[in-house]
Structures are given as structure tokens and as C-alpha cells.
Design an enzyme around this catalytic site. Structure first.
Site, short mmCIF file in Angstrom:
data_model
loop_
_atom_site.label_atom_id
_atom_site.label_comp_id
_atom_site.label_asym_id
_atom_site.label_seq_id
_atom_site.Cartn_x
_atom_site.Cartn_y
_atom_site.Cartn_z
N GLU A 1 10.37 2.88 -0.53
CA GLU A 1 9.37 2.00 -0.35
C GLU A 1 9.24 1.92 1.08
O GLU A 1 9.44 0.79 1.50
CB GLU A 1 9.23 0.93 -1.17
CG GLU A 1 8.06 0.35 -1.08
CD GLU A 1 7.63 -1.05 -2.01
OE1 GLU A 1 8.49 -1.43 -2.45
OE2 GLU A 1 6.56 -1.79 -2.14
N LYS B 1 7.06 5.18 -2.76
CA LYS B 1 6.26 4.27 -3.06
C LYS B 1 5.51 3.67 -1.61
O LYS B 1 6.29 2.97 -1.08
CB LYS B 1 7.00 2.91 -3.63
CG LYS B 1 6.16 1.88 -3.82
CD LYS B 1 6.90 0.87 -4.96
CE LYS B 1 5.96 -0.42 -5.10
NZ LYS B 1 6.36 -1.28 -6.34
N GLY C 1 -1.74 -5.98 -1.50
CA GLY C 1 -2.59 -7.23 -1.48
C GLY C 1 -4.19 -6.78 -1.46
O GLY C 1 -5.26 -7.65 -1.03
#
Ligand code: 13P
Length: 339
Positions: A177, A219, A263
Site C-alpha cells: 500500500e 492498494k 478521505g
């Protein structure tokens, strides 16, 4: 043909129409999330909230795997079943976040590097005994004046590759990630150029460390304008920019790409995933989700720590999971939000 343990985990995690639920918030992050809905964060409230998520009826129709925090991996349900087993009994693969968070990189203000390699192999062996079949390590890159610097990209890419190699030596599938953050007022073009540089460096390091690309998942962030950029982008523009960047940097051997939400609002994360899948056509990778906030935020809000609201919380999670499952197939429409 014999399927190896890692191949089986990849097949399970990339199952059609499914994605991953990230429920691996650290104790500090969970405290903030619970406080926001008026709940005191204790070992027991964290356990009971997460058990409620994992027992949402029919979750396994949309969710193939759940990323857990170490504390949760060791916890048991109300009826005394270990939480990882509660998941695997439903055909949901349990995974574990293994990085130890970030620290400021000396000499490069604003840059952060991710720690956790020391003793990782021993920790992973213990997590595997508790049922974890895959792992996650997150590196973050802030866009700002002169950052991310080359040293931070390089040190984080090396650590991601080293982590992935250690996971594979124990038959654990690594989720790699690298997250370029959406904080700031940068343009979508700047995000594209930083994401391209980060992914190019990460894959160079994965190659150097002989990581088997077929046995990992990526990711990444979507390519987006900064939250405070005056020029926001449509889902179609985000899809084009994201796929252009991926075609330049991600080898076709990688079986799956599971986006973080980073977010974005829950609805934006779904609409953007849908646009990416529509635009992708016959791209070589599965393009799915591994959302934390974009799956859990409405559930937390509906639950509010009240036992009487448990069902409403589960329904809110199931709604987001179902809509993201449709988006992962390019079959979502914004009208579905009101159904
Ligand atoms: P968000 O979807 O909230 O960004 O979380 C995903 C995640 O696992 C971050 O490491």
C-alpha cells in the site's frame, strides 16, 4: 492443478464482485473515530463494534477479506469464537496490518517513513497461527513544496518490497500500500506525476527483492486533485488519469488492485471506482476496493454506540458494501444511493 496457499488466498480475495473491508485502524485512530460518535474507546467497545461489523448478515456477498488490527486478531466474539474464525466461517479471509506506523524522516520536513521490519518474520508467524492469510503495510507520501523527496520514496519503496518478500516466505499474501495523500491544494496532474514516480519505484524494488507479483495485491490511491485544490475533477477525469498512470507503471502480472478511499466521501469513492471500471474495459487487473472510512463512516454514524442501533449500523455497512460491489463491476449509478 495443485493450487498453492498464496494462489488460493489471491483467488479468494479477488473473487468477482467482491472487495476488502479495512477494519485495521490503530487504537489511536479508533479512539478518534469512536469519540466522533460519542463513544468511549475501550478494548471492549472496539471489540463489540467490530464484531457487529463482521456479523452483518450477508456481508460475504460483497466482502472477500477483512484487514484486522493486532488487537482484533486476538479477540473473541460474544459467543466465544475468535474473531478471525468468525470471518473465515463465512468465507471471508482474515488479514492483518503489520506496519508499525510512520515517523518523520530526518532532514526532510513533511516526509514520513513507515516502520516495522524488525522482528516482522516472527510476528507474521504468530499472526498466521491466529488465522491471518494476508497482510498489509502502508507507506504514505505527502505532496507539498519539494516533497515527497526522492529519499522518502526510495526508503518506503525498499521497505514495502522487503515486507512483501518476508510475507511471501511465510506463504502470506502481501498487500502493498503506497498511498499518495489527498491533503493539500495540488492539482490532479501533480498527483499523477507523484503517483507515477512512487509506483515506478515500488515496482522496481519489488522486482529487486524477487517478490512474486502474481502473489501480491496492490492498494494504491486514485489519482485525484488535492482536497483543497480549486479545480476538482469528475469521476471520468479521475478514471482516465488513474488508468493512464497504472498502464505506465503496474505490470500485468499483478492480479488485483484494491483502492484505498483516502478521505474521499463514501459516495465519491463509489462513483470514482465505478468510473474506473467503466473506463478500464478489458484491463488486465481486477479493480476493486479495500476501503476503511468509505465503508465504515455511515455505519459508525448510524450505530452511535447504542445496542439498539446495531442493526441500523449493519444496514449502513451493507449498503456501502453492495454499492461498491456494483461499482467494482462498473454497474453503479448515483440514483442507487436513494433506493
Ligand atoms: P481508507 O479507505 O479510510 O483510506 O483506509 C484504507 C486503509 O486501509 C488505509 O491504510
Amino acid at each position: 492443478m495443485q493450487v498453492s496457499a498464496m494462489e488460493q488466498t489471491i483467488l479468494d480475495l479477488t473473487a468477482p464482485a467482491k472487495g476488502i473491508l479495512a477494519a485495521d485502524e490503530s487504537t489511536g485512530t479508533m479512539e478518534k473515530r469512536l469519540k466522533n460518535v460519542g463513544v468511549q474507546s475501550t478494548k471492549e467497545t472496539r471489540r463489540s463494534y467490530r464484531e457487529s461489523l463482521f456479523t452483518s448478515p450477508g456481508l460475504n456477498n460483497y466482502i472477500s477479506g477483512v484487514i484486522l488490527f493486532e488487537e482484533t486478531l486476538n479477540q473473541r466474539s460474544e459467543s466465544d469464537v475468535p474473531l478471525p474464525q468468525l470471518l473465515s466461517a463465512q468465507g471471508i479471509v482474515p488479514g492483518i496490518k503489520v506496519d508499525k506506523g510512520t515517523q518523520a524522516l530526518s532532514n526532510f520536513p513533511g516526509d514520513k517513513w513507515t516502520q516495522g521490519l524488525d522482528g516482522l518474520s516472527e510476528r507474521l508467524a504468530g499472526y498466521k497461527e491466529l488465522g491471518a492469510c494476508f497482510a498489509k503495510w502502508r507507506a504514505v507520501f505527502t505532496i507539498g513544496d519539494g516533497i515527497p523527496s526522492y529519499p522518502v520514496i526510495s526508503v518506503n519503496a525498499e521497505s514495502l518490497a522487503r515486507y512483501a518478500a518476508i510475507c511471501q516466505s511465510l506463504d502470506i499474501v502481501p498487500i502493498v500500500e503506497p498511498e499518495v495523500l489527498m491533503d493539500g491544494n495540488h492539482t490532479i496532474e501533480r498527483c499523477a506525476s507523484v503517483t507515477e514516480q512512487v509506483l515506478e519505484t515500488v515496482f522496481h524494488c519489488l522486482h529487486k527483492h524477487r517478490v512474486v507479483l502474481e502473489h501480491m495485491l496492490l492498494k494504491p490511491n486514485m489519482v485525484l486533485p488535492g482536497k483543497d485544490c480549486s479545480q476538482q475533477a469528475t469521476p471520468e477525469e479521475i478514471a482516465v488519469a488513474t488508468l493512464r498512470c497504472f498502464c505506465r507503471t503496474i505490470p500485468v502480472a499483478v492480479p488485483g488492485i484494491n483502492f484505498l478511499s483516502g478521505g474521499q466521501s463514501d459516495e465519491a469513492a463509489t462513483a470514482n471506482l465505478n468510473a474506473i471500471n467503466v473506463c478500464a474495459g478489458q484491463k488486465p487487473w481486477q479493480l476493486s476496493f479495500s476501503y476503511g472510512r468509505a465503508l465504515q463512516a455511515p455505519a459508525l454514524k448510524a450505530w452511535h454506540g447504542e445496542a439498539a442501533n446495531q442493526k441500523a449500523g449493519q444496514q449502513a455497512l451493507l449498503k456501502r458494501a453492495r454499492l461498491n460491489s456494483l461499482a467494482r463491476q462498473g454497474k453503479y449509478h448515483t440514483n442507487m444511493e436513494n433506493e
